[in-house]
Design a protein around this motif. Structure first.
Motif, PDB file in Angstrom:
ATOM      1  N   TYR A  76      51.901 -45.944   0.962  1.00 45.67           N
ATOM      2  CA  TYR A  76      52.497 -45.189   1.997  1.00 45.67           C
ATOM      3  C   TYR A  76      51.584 -44.951   3.204  1.00 45.67           C
ATOM      4  O   TYR A  76      50.548 -44.781   3.211  1.00 45.67           O
ATOM      5  CB  TYR A  76      53.231 -43.885   1.471  1.00 45.67           C
ATOM      6  N   HIS A  78      50.833 -42.991   5.867  1.00 44.97           N
ATOM      7  CA  HIS A  78      50.683 -41.782   6.361  1.00 44.97           C
ATOM      8  C   HIS A  78      49.703 -41.563   7.188  1.00 44.97           C
ATOM      9  O   HIS A  78      48.604 -42.308   7.571  1.00 44.97           O
ATOM     10  CB  HIS A  78      50.464 -40.701   5.548  1.00 44.97           C
ATOM     11  N   PRO A 262      49.385 -41.082  -0.920  1.00 48.85           N
ATOM     12  CA  PRO A 262      49.912 -40.240   0.311  1.00 48.85           C
ATOM     13  C   PRO A 262      49.205 -39.191   0.710  1.00 48.85           C
ATOM     14  O   PRO A 262      49.267 -38.837   1.825  1.00 48.85           O
ATOM     15  CB  PRO A 262      51.413 -40.044  -0.211  1.00 48.85           C
ATOM     16  N   THR A 421      58.080 -43.189   7.525  1.00 50.76           N
ATOM     17  CA  THR A 421      57.062 -42.158   7.561  1.00 50.76           C
ATOM     18  C   THR A 421      57.014 -41.427   8.717  1.00 50.76           C
ATOM     19  O   THR A 421      57.606 -41.835   9.633  1.00 50.76           O
ATOM     20  CB  THR A 421      55.656 -42.471   6.866  1.00 50.76           C
TER      21      THR A 421
END
Lengths: 442, 479, 442, 479
Positions: A76, A78, A262, A421
């Protein structure tokens, strides 16, 4: 030629002579002489720092960095606060060994203790270890923890990330544990199927929340089924989502695991990431890997130390709960610094924004013909079908520097797993939609 | 010192994210946690200071000599870190289209090519994240190999008693029974004992060579032959490859499968306990079983294999600790062919030099020319003056030196295993020798002071027993 | 809104109340109340770290980073070893103040002492200060050092970098010193003109080596002339070139100054760079700025301290030798780490390669019609004329990511000042030539 | 500890560059130095360790409370450093074509716009590299202004006796004579004295407000009027702007020219003594005289002015310490309108809070509500117990606190000038207050121990007199 050997040629000679030797080769008298390399290794010649940098930069430049990323599926994109990299690039943290010498390793030890505290707080669990390699191996280790003499089968939901299923499978193969996949229905675990598969030979059931397809599982009900059958309940959770979601503890899990990527780790083509593992007290002594405990020194000063080592391989050898030795300590520190910089407020913001942006994205996509595949509530990932070939979708996006959702295979072939996100601004999402509109001819 | 959570104050914090710029979605209450996680609320000033304090309570390679035996604490070049931090490596999603990750695939392919050349192997997988993970993977390769041949009787792995604890633990995880084989007085495998345990149930042997007492087992060719003759395979634990790379290759000595510790031999930093990287290399007979996906050359570039029918499967998400491999590749490119050999030679030279500087005072477990490390036994000092390996180790702490590995290998009493590595200068070794010698004299004249050591460290000796008896494994919030 | 104020609103209120106050405004009672701002400042609203990063990145992206640079003219594109940035980004070095509290500033103090040692070694001088702002202000300060009651004029060669001449001019204007420019002839200082301009009202003569046009001046002869007239001789030297060239001391200079940017500082659109200043003992007490000396503490331990402070503004106020206070300490440390990483061997390599590549470049350029303008020996910069408009040359190069030489103005209009460094590989140079060939129609 | 040169060994070093890939040019012997410079020859391992040792002997803002009066040692946000390190800033040649440096010009233009808004000025130059450099530049603007009007009689600059030493020194460099004006008992400018020295020879006044005793001179409007009425200009030393930014603007109070210390007020780090940035802002009447080149809006972008006929010229190569301006701009964007005011308010709050926590024990030089800093006088303690400002300062060192500025301003005896800044939390202030209080009691009960302080630092009090009498200013090589 580059080298990191400080001693000069004359010093080396001097050192050899001090031992009554003449040549380096004499140090290797025990090596079967017919095995000694007679030709230099077939490697490029050593390079200066300047050349190495140029060479590696040339390789790096063969990759494409996407400015806008709508793909998750286990990794992810982020936002990482500046303080995070600043802290973990300190040479002391970067270069220290596993903290066996507690007196000069209090920094690492305390950071792990703080990490354990935060993981317990996120999951609601009683005990956390100091990390394992990643979410997949954490899942595999959790399954191994649950094995009992008569409970020799493990169940895992089909809605789990495929890499996790495959990794658990490999570990189970090693341990001669039978792994059975519980089928999915409408994008979530088929609870009825699970109920029929649970019996007293089942050691545990593993479910991922939110699941691989982004959908929220009915984790409390699943947990009840599992416990009724006397098996252990393992939840694999994206830790970011735990800022909002019911904790594994609240859902009745015995063990909570997941990938900590994450929490401040960059995408890095898949690693290094972080596997976290936390458990209820009842199974704590079965946790594999390092655990740090608080104690005092002989002056009564607060101190931290690797503890409960009797579980570990360097003491118990073949009877250890796991073979794990090196883990992902610096990644655990990364997660701690990240969680500290974000705080509860910030982490909740991340979760809230991921979810909100994913829903905004899903709504916009639906408007232009990318229909949602499942009806259950989702978090920040979701599956749609695609009005045109997914390859065409991805190419059009790539041309604009956008990494689109992940094209799925098998029975979901033709579908796309999207992710949003907090990094995806409304503007970015709207741009994505505009590009798609055009390519779809709308 | 205080925990970061103890410095938390309600309402403090950093401002990292903006307000949400799309309509806010909320979850039904039934799905939300009952209370927000109690994470620290700290301003950046105090985050910076907290971790500065922790940094000052941590001894890194940059702080001084770190002769931690078996761990190969060599210097970690800064260029490796700069390269790994390039956005073209750190910002790549693992599931990007293949034509957008050709650089990443080239890193794996080049690292594989070079490491195979160094070890004498034919193929390699970078999925394993650490040495123990590599061992497990390698043993699964052996298991899959025998299985593929229908050779289902091979249930045992032979492990010398001097082995790292990970070896037997990994073999157990792979479903094997362990057969321990004792070492001889010279620290090497007892060949006769080995012959007596080998048989048709032998799946393989796990061996570290140079072994964990720092000696090169000169019967190595005989050992691998014994195993092969019995139908078993030979596993090389690469923990000590630093001593022999560019000198001799495991693949040439009869090993079929190997793991490396990139975070030891190839200068990627250890991170206080990881991330590491434990790639597994193997001979062609095992290649089909390597974890999937592997890659192959395709046109000018590379592509992941789509089919791997005989693979043992996956041992990790995605492809391994990629950035660690980037650092290792950077290092290999720096050293090159000659540099790899030079590193090994000087690792061995430094160990012998330091051993030589100490052997008139300290008893060496084995007097023989050592490889990259040597083992001191303090049995005599313990008996005569009550000073243990632990005491000497703690005395070193007060002198700014990270202690050697203590009480390992298990077959040596009061062991201190010293591995200087090649990145230390003669001056550093000379200074360390002086400290060791001084401590020896202190042990004779004032043993009490060593029992009290360390006295200059942030904390002194810990109550480890109390920690284990009454475990406090996280901060307990007041309710 | 971003903020770095840790105290919470309630803490602030509590603090106010503890002092018997109710509102922040009460703290500002001394400010003329009619002057207090009644409207918020007309600034953008505060931003989160995420937004600030995006905003600044957008601004940064409006710049063009050239992959290949053949421009110098006072700012040089040298290779910076990885260890340099690693050292100077340590938060302690970055955030400390000027080392007034010696007991807890030994790190900074020792690094300056080491810097002084290296500067003296490069220049052959007796004393170095801890740095000034840049090469131009170092030149201006050096000229100021030389002023004597009757010697009120200063001379500077026309072959000096124009920014340096202008800066010295400004400082001279302030001090009511007359600055006279000594003309150039064939790209070097006109020694005959200098001889006629030297008299007993002249305090000093400043010459740059290698000069602005890249040419090597006959610095020893110039120095003799200057000393014969009883004036001081100041040399401005690129410190990198001093790995090879005669030192200022060997050339008879009384003061050596220059810009230290080539010693490990990135281009950074002109700053921060580093001004170094070193002098013979005879004039050492006139050196402006910080100087660190070695001493002992009360236990007799070696220690370092700011010394000879009686020269400085915080003691002598209007009678100080200069007003300098904050200098470029971290840049001085950068130079030290750079010089340590390179060593004498490495620095000589840099100088050798710069010069060799510049000569290779000059030869190739000459072949395609970019004729050298001056015949004297040059170091790593040189002037050519251009067979086509310089603008056309630069555009063609820019299209290939190459920053060509610097187009000169005034009497050298139509000429280009080229520079090569160790960063320009043969391949890069050959590419440059190929592009030029094409654009020139050859 | 050893100097890096003392760790040098002939033949050691790093391998940074490859061999030369073009024919090697050599210089005639007549032009080369007689011997190679004796630079350190050190391997990277030992470079890393050397600077780690130096780091541990350096106290940064990350190490703890740093209330160094007048220096505004606020926390330096890490995001500033990340932004300044972007290659699109750090790899830009200063002489690139203008269309390729529009980002850099926008940084300058935005920073100018915002800083002018904060200070109430009309234009700004970023050439000055530090505060003193800014002062010099600002005074040259004043000089050029008077000269442009043919007002050649104005040869004097008025400076209060409480001023920083740079003020008179800068005025001297700009060719002015200094007129000192004393402060009153309340620390503010003596208006009557000011009136008595002002006249037709007055070029201007330099003033720091809040002044160096931490008070806001409430006669400020009268002061600037007196100067203006006499035909002089008013210079604002921005050293203490942190106390009033977003509250009141120098430009509104009658100041014509100002310098800022971006490395104080705008959170760019001080670097152990630089690089700083000391931009000079002015009202329109002085704009034509600003250092050249300045820039102007051109179409969508910016361009450097080509003509600046009235400019005082250049005070520096190129355009100033650009990366420092990048950091300051990043900071201003973070704080924004409200944040700027919030910072000032809390700087003042923190100072008053700490003063309040100490004023029952310590004598304050001025009892009045302070601005961002306050001055303790230890005259009484010195008289009664022989404990000086120096002794208390050194006692603070043993408690992990960087001492306040000592013996400044000169007009207060045994002064300690304390500036907490707004980036410190209440907890830090409370802890510091406890330390100060403890030291006060120590001063009364055991003054000797404070004369001996510090005892926990890498070195103890130094022989500064010896250092100045017998200067050793570089390492002396053995010949």
């Amino acid at each position: 030629m580059g080298s990191y050997v400080p001693s000069t040629l004359s010093e080396r000679q001097q050192m050899l002579e001090g031992m009554g030797l003449k040549k380096m080769e004499e140090l290797f008298a025990d090596v079967p002489q017919n095995m000694l390399l007679t030709e230099p290794l077939d490697l490029p010649q050593g390079k200066s720092e300047f050349e190495v940098r140029r060479t590696m930069e040339q390789i790096a430049n063969k990759n494409v960095v996407f400015q806008s990323i709508f793909r998750g599926a286990g990794a992810y994109h982020h936002y990482i606060p500046a303080i995070v990299k600043s802290v973990i690039s300190k040479e002391e943290f970067l270069t220290a060994y596993t903290p066996y010498q507690a007196e000069i390793s209090q920094g690492i030890l305390q950071s792990i203790f703080e990490y354990q505290t935060m993981i317990c707080e996120l999951t609601g669990m009683d005990v956390s270890n100091a990390s394992v390699y990643d979410g997949a191996t954490a899942a595999a280790e959790a399954v191994a923890m649950c094995k009992e003499r008569k409970r020799v089968k493990a169940l895992i939901s089909a809605t789990t990330h495929p890499d996790v299923i495959q990794t658990v499978q490999t570990y189970c193969d090693g341990a001669d544990t039978e792994l059975i996949i519980v089928p999915a229905k409408n994008g979530v675990t088929d609870a009825d199927a699970l109920a029929t598969m649970l019996d007293d030979t089942v050691s545990c059931f593993y479910v991922q929340q939110p699941n691989y397809l982004g959908v929220l599982e009915d984790v409390e009900s699943l947990g009840s089924l599992v416990h009724t059958a006397g098996a252990k309940y393992i939840m694999g959770c994206n830790p970011m989502t735990l800022a909002l979601l019911k904790t594994p503890a609240e859902c009745g899990a015995d063990i909570a695991v997941g990938d900590g990527q994450p929490l401040g780790m960059s995408l890095s083509f898949g690693g290094p990431y972080l596997g976290y593992m936390a458990a209820k007290s009842a199974v704590a002594r079965k946790l594999p890997g390092r655990i740090v405990g608080e104690t005092v020194d002989i002056d009564g000063k607060r101190a931290f130390v690797l503890t409960l080592q009797a579980r570990e391989q360097h003491i118990r050898r073949e009877k250890a709960s796991s073979n794990i030795c090196t883990n992902q300590a610096l990644c655990a520190m990364t997660a701690s610094v990240y969680l500290t910089a974000m705080g509860a407020r910030g982490l909740t913001q991340v979760a809230q924004q991921c979810m909100s942006k994913a829903h905004y994205l899903a709504d916009r996509l639906a408007e232009i013909g990318f229909t949602p595949k499942f009806s259950n509530e989702f978090f920040h990932e979701f599956v749609t079908d695609s009005p045109i070939a997914t390859k065409q979708v991805m190419c059009a996006l790539e041309a604009k520097g956008i990494l689109g959702g992940y094209p799925l295979g098998d029975e979901l072939s033709g579908c796309i797993l999207w992710c949003a996100t907090e990094q995806n601004t409304k503007e970015e999402i709207d741009t994505l939609i505009a590009v798609l509109k055009e390519v779809c001819g709308k | 010192m205080k925990l970061i959570i103890e410095k938390s104050r309600e309402g403090r914090g950093c401002t990292i994210l903006p307000e949400c710029d799309v309509p806010v979605t909320t979850l039904p209450k039934s799905q939300t946690r009952s209370a927000a996680p109690r994470l620290p609320q700290i301003a950046e000033t105090d985050i910076s200071r907290h971790y500065t304090q922790l940094m000052k309570r941590t001894h890194g390679v940059n702080d001084g000599f770190y002769p931690l035996g078996s761990c190969t604490m060599k210097y970690n070049p800064r260029i490796n870190e700069e390269i790994a931090a390039l956005p073209q490596f750190s910002k790549i999603h693992p599931l990007q289209p293949q034509h957008t990750v050709q650089g990443c695939l080239e890193v794996f392919a080049k690292a594989e090519q070079y490491l195979c050349e160094i070890t004498g192997m034919d193929a390699m997988s970078f999925q394993p994240a650490a040495g123990a993970h590599g061992e497990f993977t390698g043993l699964l390769l052996i298991k899959a190999y025998h299985k593929s041949r229908g050779d289902s009787n091979r249930t045992k792995i032979i492990v010398p008693d001097s082995a790292h604890g990970t070896n037997p633990a990994s073999a157990t995880m792979a479903g094997y029974t362990i057969v321990n084989v004792p070492s001889q007085a010279d620290g090497c495998v007892d060949i006769e004992k080995l012959k007596s345990v080998v048989g048709s149930d032998t799946a393989g042997l796990m061996l570290t060579n140079p072994n964990t007492v720092g000696l090169f087992d000169k019967n190595i060719l005989e050992i691998t032959k014994i195993i092969h003759d019995a139908g078993g395979l030979c596993y090389y634990d690469g923990a000590n490859l630093n001593a022999v790379m560019g000198i001799v290759r495991p693949g040439d000595m009869g090993f079929d499968v190997i793991h490396l510790n990139l975070h030891k031999t190839f200068s990627t930093p250890h991170g206080g306990g990881g991330p590491g990287s434990g790639p597994v290399g193997c001979k062609n007979l095992l290649t089909p079983f390597l974890p999937a996906p592997h890659w192959h050359k395709e046109g000018e570039g590379y592509a992941f294999d789509t089919e791997s029918p005989q693979s043992i499967g996956r041992v990790k998400e995605f492809y391994g600790n990629f950035l660690v491999v980037v650092k290792a590749l950077t290092y290999i490119l720096t050293l090159g062919s000659e540099g790899i050999t030079e590193a090994a030679q000087n690792a061995v030279l430094n160990a012998n030099y330091l051993m030589n500087r100490l052997s008139d005072l300290y008893d060496m477990a084995f007097q023989h020319t050592c490889m990259h490390e040597f083992v001191i036994t303090l049995e005599r000092l313990k008996k005569e003056h009550g000073v243990s390996a632990m005491d000497i180790a703690k005395g070193l702490l007060d002198n700014g030196i990270h202690p050697p590995t203590m009480y390992f290998p298990l077959i040596v009493h009061e062991a201190l295993m010293v591995e200087p590595t090649e990145t230390e200068s003669k001056d550093t070794l000379d200074e360390a020798a002086e400290v060791f010698r001084k401590l020896y004299h202190t042990a004779q004249t004032n043993p009490e002071s060593l029992h009290n050591a360390p006295i200059t460290t942030p904390v002194r000796r810990l109550d480890e027993v109390g920690a284990a008896r009454n475990p406090r494994l996280k901060y307990e919030f007041e309710l």
